[in-house]
Motif scaffolding. Structure first.
Motif, PDB file in Angstrom:
ATOM      1  N   ILE A 104      75.758  -0.903   2.393  1.00 23.70           N
ATOM      2  CA  ILE A 104      76.464  -2.178   2.195  1.00 23.70           C
ATOM      3  C   ILE A 104      77.972  -1.964   2.272  1.00 23.70           C
ATOM      4  N   PHE A 105      78.449  -0.873   1.672  1.00 21.94           N
ATOM      5  CA  PHE A 105      79.880  -0.577   1.766  1.00 21.94           C
ATOM      6  C   PHE A 105      80.322  -0.517   3.225  1.00 21.94           C
ATOM      7  N   MET A 106      79.573   0.218   4.046  1.00 24.82           N
ATOM      8  CA  MET A 106      79.985   0.399   5.438  1.00 24.82           C
ATOM      9  C   MET A 106      80.036  -0.942   6.173  1.00 24.82           C
ATOM     10  N   GLU A 107      79.087  -1.808   5.888  1.00 28.10           N
ATOM     11  CA  GLU A 107      79.066  -3.109   6.571  1.00 28.10           C
ATOM     12  C   GLU A 107      80.240  -3.976   6.119  1.00 28.10           C
ATOM     13  N   LEU A 108      80.482  -4.011   4.804  1.00 28.55           N
ATOM     14  CA  LEU A 108      81.586  -4.828   4.292  1.00 28.55           C
ATOM     15  C   LEU A 108      82.944  -4.253   4.712  1.00 28.55           C
ATOM     16  N   ALA A 109      83.025  -2.927   4.738  1.00 32.24           N
ATOM     17  CA  ALA A 109      84.280  -2.284   5.150  1.00 32.24           C
ATOM     18  C   ALA A 109      84.588  -2.594   6.618  1.00 32.24           C
ATOM     19  N   LEU A 110      83.558  -2.583   7.445  1.00 31.82           N
ATOM     20  CA  LEU A 110      83.777  -2.929   8.850  1.00 31.82           C
ATOM     21  C   LEU A 110      84.157  -4.403   8.999  1.00 31.82           C
ATOM     22  N   PHE A 155      91.422  -0.316   6.357  1.00 35.62           N
ATOM     23  CA  PHE A 155      90.032   0.131   6.460  1.00 35.62           C
ATOM     24  C   PHE A 155      89.763   0.737   7.841  1.00 35.62           C
ATOM     25  N   ASP A 156      90.661   1.621   8.254  1.00 37.61           N
ATOM     26  CA  ASP A 156      90.482   2.331   9.520  1.00 37.61           C
ATOM     27  C   ASP A 156      89.309   3.309   9.400  1.00 37.61           C
ATOM     28  N   SER A 157      88.932   3.914  10.512  1.00 40.78           N
ATOM     29  CA  SER A 157      87.699   4.716  10.531  1.00 40.78           C
ATOM     30  C   SER A 157      87.771   5.904   9.588  1.00 40.78           C
ATOM     31  N   LEU A 158      88.898   6.604   9.553  1.00 32.87           N
ATOM     32  CA  LEU A 158      89.011   7.778   8.692  1.00 32.87           C
ATOM     33  C   LEU A 158      88.894   7.381   7.224  1.00 32.87           C
ATOM     34  N   THR A 159      89.511   6.266   6.856  1.00 35.15           N
ATOM     35  CA  THR A 159      89.433   5.791   5.473  1.00 35.15           C
ATOM     36  C   THR A 159      88.000   5.428   5.112  1.00 35.15           C
ATOM     37  N   ARG A 160      87.310   4.741   6.011  1.00 32.52           N
ATOM     38  CA  ARG A 160      85.927   4.358   5.723  1.00 32.52           C
ATOM     39  C   ARG A 160      85.056   5.593   5.495  1.00 32.52           C
ATOM     40  N   ILE A 161      85.302   6.621   6.279  1.00 36.45           N
ATOM     41  CA  ILE A 161      84.506   7.835   6.128  1.00 36.45           C
ATOM     42  C   ILE A 161      84.811   8.526   4.805  1.00 36.45           C
ATOM     43  N   LYS A 162      86.086   8.608   4.459  1.00 37.11           N
ATOM     44  CA  LYS A 162      86.453   9.248   3.186  1.00 37.11           C
ATOM     45  C   LYS A 162      85.865   8.478   2.008  1.00 37.11           C
ATOM     46  N   LEU A 163      85.961   7.159   2.038  1.00 36.04           N
ATOM     47  CA  LEU A 163      85.403   6.349   0.952  1.00 36.04           C
ATOM     48  C   LEU A 163      83.877   6.488   0.917  1.00 36.04           C
ATOM     49  N   LEU A 172      79.794   2.826  14.388  1.00 34.52           N
ATOM     50  CA  LEU A 172      80.787   2.744  15.453  1.00 34.52           C
ATOM     51  C   LEU A 172      81.491   1.407  15.437  1.00 34.52           C
ATOM     52  N   GLU A 173      82.769   1.439  15.804  1.00 39.22           N
ATOM     53  CA  GLU A 173      83.512   0.181  15.914  1.00 39.22           C
ATOM     54  C   GLU A 173      83.164  -0.547  17.199  1.00 39.22           C
ATOM     55  N   ASP A 174      82.799   0.202  18.232  1.00 42.12           N
ATOM     56  CA  ASP A 174      82.465  -0.411  19.511  1.00 42.12           C
ATOM     57  C   ASP A 174      81.193   0.209  20.082  1.00 42.12           C
ATOM     58  N   PRO A 175      80.049  -0.065  19.459  1.00 44.90           N
ATOM     59  CA  PRO A 175      78.795   0.535  19.945  1.00 44.90           C
ATOM     60  C   PRO A 175      78.417   0.079  21.344  1.00 44.90           C
ATOM     61  N   PHE A 227      73.117   3.173  10.124  1.00 48.19           N
ATOM     62  CA  PHE A 227      73.777   2.553  11.277  1.00 48.19           C
ATOM     63  C   PHE A 227      74.283   1.183  10.872  1.00 48.19           C
ATOM     64  N   ASN A 228      75.350   0.760  11.513  1.00 50.51           N
ATOM     65  CA  ASN A 228      75.857  -0.581  11.222  1.00 50.51           C
ATOM     66  C   ASN A 228      75.123  -1.593  12.084  1.00 50.51           C
ATOM     67  N   THR A 229      75.348  -2.875  11.789  1.00 48.01           N
ATOM     68  CA  THR A 229      74.559  -3.899  12.469  1.00 48.01           C
ATOM     69  C   THR A 229      74.949  -4.050  13.940  1.00 48.01           C
ATOM     70  N   SER A 230      76.170  -3.658  14.294  1.00 50.78           N
ATOM     71  CA  SER A 230      76.529  -3.660  15.723  1.00 50.78           C
ATOM     72  C   SER A 230      75.711  -2.609  16.470  1.00 50.78           C
ATOM     73  N   SER A 231      75.494  -1.468  15.834  1.00 48.73           N
ATOM     74  CA  SER A 231      74.631  -0.446  16.439  1.00 48.73           C
ATOM     75  C   SER A 231      73.197  -0.944  16.512  1.00 48.73           C
ATOM     76  N   PHE A 232      72.769  -1.686  15.491  1.00 45.19           N
ATOM     77  CA  PHE A 232      71.423  -2.284  15.480  1.00 45.19           C
ATOM     78  C   PHE A 232      71.189  -3.054  16.776  1.00 45.19           C
ATOM     79  N   ARG A 233      72.192  -3.829  17.163  1.00 46.01           N
ATOM     80  CA  ARG A 233      72.048  -4.641  18.373  1.00 46.01           C
ATOM     81  C   ARG A 233      71.984  -3.762  19.630  1.00 46.01           C
TER      82      ARG A 233
END
Lengths: 180, 130
Positions: A55-61, A26-34, B35-38, B69-75
Motif C-alpha cells: 500500500i505504501f508503494m502505491e500511495l507513494a507513487l 517521493f522520487d524513486s530512491l526515496t521510495r526505496i529507502k522508505l 516502475l514509474e514507466d512499466p 508490483f505496482n498497479t501500472s506493472s499489473f496492467r
C-alpha cells in the motif's frame, strides 16, 4: 499542513507508535529507502507488513505522479511530487496516512472515485479492478486502479479528507488501516 | 533470433530481472516491479514475444517470480499474458507459472484476477516463505 490529530481514524494517540514519518520528494530512491524502513519496522508481522509495503508503494507513487507540489530532479528525470507520509503501529493494526497538495479541478474526480470504491464489496472491487484495466491508461501511463488495489489489500474503507489551503489548492489526505 | 536479458536493479528502481530465451522458449520475470514507466520497460518483452511467436513458433514457458508490483506493472502483465493467450488460441503451446508464497493471499487473488481478465490459465506454484 494538516494536523495529524484532526484526521479521522487517528483518535487514540496513547495506543499508537509512529514507525515512519517523512515529508519531501517521493522520487524513486526515496521510495526505496522508505520501503526498506517499512520492511524492517514490520518484520514481526510479515503478513500485514507485506500489505503495508504494497500500500505504501502505491500511495507513494500516487504522490510522485499527482501531487500539486513538484520538486525538480537534478538528473533530467523530470519532477517528483512531494508530500507527507506517516505510518503508525497500533495494538491490532497499522495505519498509513498520506498528505499532498491537489489542484481544485481534480478533487471531484478523486473523491467520487473513493466514494465508489467504499460502496463496493470485495467481489465488486475485484470486478471494477478488472474492468478498469480495459480502459486506456491515464496521462502518466498510470493504471487507474491504484486506489482500488489499496482498498483490496487493506480490506478496509479508504478514509479521506480535503482541506482548502489556498485558492485552487487543497490538502488531500488519505488514511488506510491494515489489520495485523 | 536473439535472447533478451535485463538484470534486476533493486537498489535504485525495483526493476525485475528479465530472461527471454529464444532457444528453449523459457522466459521469466523475477523480482519486484515498482516502475514509474512499466509501459516503456515491458515494451521490448512484448515485441520479443510477438517476434518469437511469428518466427520461432515453438512452445513457451513463462515464469512470473514477482511478488511485489505496482498497479501500472499489473496492467503490463495483462498485456504480456494476453499475447500468450492469443498464441495459445492459435495453436501455440504455452504454459504460464506464477510463483507465490503459500501465505500470500493477496497475490493469489491477483493471479485469479489475471486469469479472469485474460481467460488464460495460470499455474500457481506454491513456495515456502523465506
Amino acid at each position: 499542513m494538516t494536523e495529524i490529530q484532526n484526521i479521522p481514524g487517528i483518535k487514540n494517540k496513547k495506543k499508537r507508535k509512529l514507525i515512519l514519518s517523512y515529508t519531501g520528494s517521493f522520487d524513486s530512491l526515496t521510495r526505496i529507502k522508505l520501503g526498506q524502513i517499512i520492511t524492517e519496522k514490520t518484520r514481526d508481522n510479515p503478513n500485514s507488513g507485506r500489505k503495508v509495503f504494497k500500500i505504501f508503494m502505491e500511495l507513494a507513487l500516487n504522490i510522485y505522479y499527482y501531487s500539486g507540489d513538484r520538486f525538480n530532479n537534478d538528473n533530467d528525470s523530470g519532477s517528483s511530487g512531494t508530500g507527507t507520509i506517516h505510518i503508525y503501529e497500533e495494538s491490532e493494526s497499522y495505519v498509513i496516512m498520506t498528505e499532498n497538495k491537489i489542484n481544485a479541478e481534480n478533487i471531484a474526480h478523486v473523491t467520487e472515485k473513493i466514494a465508489k470504491i467504499n460502496s463496493l464489496d470485495r467481489n465488486g472491487l475485484r470486478e471494477l479492478k478488472r474492468d478498469m484495466t480495459r480502459l486506456p491508461r491515464n496521462t502518466y501511463g498510470g493504471s487507474n486502479i491504484g486506489l482500488i488495489y489499496v482498498a483490496l489489500i487493506s480490506a478496509h474503507p479508504i478514509e479521506h479528507k480535503v482541506i482548502k489551503i489556498k485558492k485552487n489548492y487543497y490538502s488531500f489526505n488519505i488514511i488506510v488501516k491494515i489489520k495485523k | 533470433m536473439e535472447n533478451y536479458n535485463i538484470k534486476a536493479i533493486k537498489e535504485f528502481y525495483y526493476k525485475p530481472e528479465i530472461i527471454l530465451d529464444a532457444e528453449t522458449g523459457k522466459c521469466s520475470i523475477t523480482g519486484d516491479s515498482y516502475l514509474e514507466d512499466p509501459l516503456k520497460f515491458y515494451l521490448p518483452v512484448i515485441e520479443w514475444l510477438k517476434k518469437y511467436i511469428a518466427e520461432i513458433k515453438r512452445p513457451i514457458e513463462f515464469n512470473f517470480k514477482v511478488e511485489y508490483f505496482n498497479t501500472s506493472s499489473f496492467r503490463s502483465f495483462i498485456d504480456i499474458i494476453t499475447i500468450l493467450k492469443e498464441y495459445k488460441d492459435n495453436g501455440g503451446a504455452v504454459i504460464i507459472n506464477w510463483y507465490v508464497e503459500e501465505d500470500d493471499e493477496d497475490l493469489k487473488e491477483d493471479i485469479e484476477d489475471f486469469v479472469l481478465r485474460t481467460n488464460m490459465e495460470i499455474n500457481q506454484v506454491i513456495i515456502k516463505p523465506e
